[in-house]
Structures are given as C-alpha cells and as structure tokens.
Design an enzyme around this catalytic site. Structure first.
Site, short mmCIF file in Angstrom:
data_model
loop_
_atom_site.label_atom_id
_atom_site.label_comp_id
_atom_site.label_asym_id
_atom_site.label_seq_id
_atom_site.Cartn_x
_atom_site.Cartn_y
_atom_site.Cartn_z
N LYS A 123 3.19 6.89 4.37
CA LYS A 123 2.49 8.19 4.30
C LYS A 123 1.23 8.21 5.16
O LYS A 123 0.99 9.16 5.89
CB LYS A 123 2.08 8.52 2.85
CG LYS A 123 3.21 8.78 1.91
CD LYS A 123 2.71 9.35 0.58
CE LYS A 123 1.80 8.42 -0.20
NZ LYS A 123 2.41 7.14 -0.61
N ARG A 159 2.82 -0.08 -9.45
CA ARG A 159 2.60 1.19 -8.75
C ARG A 159 3.93 1.93 -8.53
O ARG A 159 3.99 3.15 -8.61
CB ARG A 159 1.88 0.94 -7.42
CG ARG A 159 0.38 0.76 -7.62
CD ARG A 159 -0.27 -0.11 -6.57
NE ARG A 159 -0.19 0.42 -5.24
CZ ARG A 159 -0.32 -0.35 -4.14
NH1 ARG A 159 -0.54 -1.63 -4.23
NH2 ARG A 159 -0.24 0.21 -2.96
N ARG A 202 1.39 -5.83 4.47
CA ARG A 202 0.55 -4.80 5.08
C ARG A 202 -0.89 -5.26 5.27
O ARG A 202 -1.47 -5.85 4.38
CB ARG A 202 0.60 -3.56 4.17
CG ARG A 202 -0.33 -2.45 4.56
CD ARG A 202 0.07 -1.16 3.88
NE ARG A 202 -0.31 -1.09 2.49
CZ ARG A 202 -0.08 -0.03 1.72
NH1 ARG A 202 0.56 1.02 2.20
NH2 ARG A 202 -0.46 -0.01 0.45
N ARG A 221 -4.97 -5.16 1.39
CA ARG A 221 -5.65 -4.49 0.28
C ARG A 221 -5.59 -5.35 -0.96
O ARG A 221 -4.57 -6.00 -1.20
CB ARG A 221 -4.96 -3.15 0.01
CG ARG A 221 -5.55 -2.01 0.80
CD ARG A 221 -4.71 -0.78 0.72
NE ARG A 221 -4.33 -0.37 -0.64
CZ ARG A 221 -3.65 0.73 -0.91
NH1 ARG A 221 -3.30 1.54 0.08
NH2 ARG A 221 -3.33 1.04 -2.14
N ARG A 274 -0.30 13.45 -7.92
CA ARG A 274 0.56 12.35 -8.34
C ARG A 274 1.05 12.54 -9.77
O ARG A 274 1.80 11.69 -10.28
CB ARG A 274 -0.21 11.04 -8.28
CG ARG A 274 0.11 10.19 -7.04
CD ARG A 274 -0.98 9.17 -6.93
NE ARG A 274 -0.61 7.90 -6.42
CZ ARG A 274 -1.06 7.43 -5.25
NH1 ARG A 274 -1.79 8.16 -4.45
NH2 ARG A 274 -0.74 6.21 -4.87
P1 AMP Z 1 -2.97 4.66 -2.50
O1 AMP Z 1 -3.90 4.23 -1.41
O2 AMP Z 1 -2.47 6.05 -2.32
O3 AMP Z 1 -1.86 3.66 -2.72
O4 AMP Z 1 -3.83 4.67 -3.86
C1 AMP Z 1 -4.44 3.50 -4.36
C2 AMP Z 1 -4.77 3.65 -5.83
O5 AMP Z 1 -5.71 4.72 -6.00
C3 AMP Z 1 -3.61 4.03 -6.73
O6 AMP Z 1 -2.85 2.90 -7.12
C4 AMP Z 1 -4.33 4.68 -7.91
O7 AMP Z 1 -4.94 3.71 -8.74
C5 AMP Z 1 -5.45 5.44 -7.20
N1 AMP Z 1 -5.03 6.82 -6.84
C6 AMP Z 1 -4.82 7.33 -5.60
N2 AMP Z 1 -4.45 8.62 -5.65
C7 AMP Z 1 -4.42 8.96 -6.96
C8 AMP Z 1 -4.10 10.15 -7.67
N3 AMP Z 1 -3.72 11.28 -7.05
N4 AMP Z 1 -4.16 10.11 -9.03
C9 AMP Z 1 -4.54 9.01 -9.69
N5 AMP Z 1 -4.85 7.84 -9.08
C10 AMP Z 1 -4.79 7.81 -7.72
#
Ligand code: AMP
Length: 222
Positions: free
Chosen positions: A15, A172, A128, A161, A89
C-alpha cells in the site's frame, strides 16, 4: 474538484509504495495512519504515548484516538485531495470517514483494495526495510538496495520496523481479517464499489492496474 481515495489491503500488500506513486501521479496528499502514528511516537506526544503499546503488539489503536487524529489530517488536506492508506480499519472508522466527508459535502471517489496471498505477505514484511530519511521501502530479498543498508535515492540509513516480527505480523494479519476486511462489505452495502487489484504482480503492473481502476472510477490524471 479535489478527490478523496481510499487504498485498502493487508499489511505488506504494498500500500505504501503504491500510494506514494498514485499520489504523485494524481497530485494527492498521502495520509498513511501508520506513518502518522510512528511520527507521533517518535515525537513523544500524548497520542504517541497512548498508541505505542498497541502498535508494538500489532493491535489496533482505539477508534476514538484514530478518528480524532484523522479528522485533523483530512480537514487540513481536503482542498488538495488525499489518499487514505491504512484508514479506515474498522467499521466505526469507516462510518467516521463517510460522516466527515458528508459534512464537507464531499464523498469517496474510489475504494481500491490490493490483494496478496498470506504467505507472501509474511515473507515480504519479515524482509522489509525502509529509509529513515525519505521513507522509501525495500525488501532485503526481492528488492534490495544497491548498497546494503543505504537508500538508493538519498543514501539514508535503512532499518526494519520494530513491529515487523513474525509474531506481530501474524497478529496484524488476524486483526486485518477480523476487523478490516468487513469494512469492504460495509462499503459495498452502502453502494460503493470496491475495486480489487492483484498485488502479487510486479510493482509497475500493480500500479498500472490501480491507475486503470481509478480512471475507470471517473478520475483522470492531472
Ligand atoms: P501500518 O503502518 O499501517 O502497518 O500501521 C502500523 C500500526 O499502527 C498498526 O499495526 C496499528 O497498531 C496502528 N494503526 C495504523 N492505522 C490504524 C488504524 N486505522 N486504526 C487503528 N490502528 C492503526
């Protein structure tokens, strides 16, 4: 008129990479909740402190915190147009996006979803790394930088990360299937078309498919 686009897909689907390319092409602001949250954590804000433990476990940060944060970002970038990456989400977050846009007499121009099979997702995320300076994403196996540990574009340091461990990734993905996938059903119920794109293909082919889907949704490149 500005456009508001939503890009969905499981963690590791690409994404971020695809969103950056789409934003450049269509002149949109990239609103990635994960990136915004990581910045809050780095800056040590109250929001960052509240979000940190959820993120480390791979759990979702509570809707109220996320919605409040995203109202600010969506409001600030409405006139230019934005692409939402990683938000909504959950169903309450989806309702919030719709209500926010309706209140501004706007609506989602397109909902796109990148699909990738589960084992490839884990393989992608475990390897990654991303540039600490410009955010470019690499994969140590499939898309390595020219010089180990250095970004091709800006020579910044590359790092994995802290939540990209196999255990967290599995959580996740579980959270994605349980909480986020149903959002697709919600949008469809609401009469919005969700356009699926096969994310197993090469980056440029996935991008071409996404651009095609956006253009089919009635959005033209500037
Ligand atoms: P990402 O970089 O999109 O994988 O997000 C990393 C982490 O941020 C996720 O595993 C969640 O803990 C938190 N996070 C990101 N976006 C959201 C969202 N829309 N709602 C809740 N938690 C989020």
């Amino acid at each position: 008129m500005s456009m508001q686009i939503l890009l969905m897909g499981p963690p590791g689907a690409g994404k971020g990479t695809q969103a950056k390319m789409l934003c450049q092409r269509f002149g949109l602001v990239h609103l990635a909740t994960g990136d915004i949250l990581r910045e809050e954590v780095r800056a040590g804000t109250d929001l960052g402190k509240s979000a940190k433990s959820y993120m480390e476990r791979g759990d979702l940060v509570p809707d109220s915190l996320i919605n409040e944060m995203m109202q600010v970002h969506m409001g600030r970038n409405l006139a230019t147009g934005f692409l939402l990456d990683g938000y909504p989400r959950t169903r309450p977050q989806a309702e919030e996006v719709e209500a926010f846009l309706a209140g501004k007499r706007a609506s989602l121009g397109a909902v796109l979803r990148i699909e990738v099979d589960e084992e490839s997702l884990i393989e992608r995320i475990v390897h990654r790394v991303s540039c600490q300076a410009c955010g470019a994403v690499y994969n140590r196996r499939t898309r390595p930088p020219r010089v180990e540990g250095r970004c091709d574009a800006c020579q910044g340091a590359l790092k994995g990360r802290s939540d990209d461990t196999e255990e967290t990734i599995r959580n996740r993905l579980k959270v994605y299937r349980g909480e986020t996938e149903p959002v697709v059903g919600y949008f469809r119920e609401r009469g919005l078309e969700v356009q699926d794109v096969d994310g197993n293909a090469a980056i440029d082919s996935v991008q071409a498919a996404l651009v095609g889907a956006l253009e089919a949704a009635g959005t033209s490149s500037r």
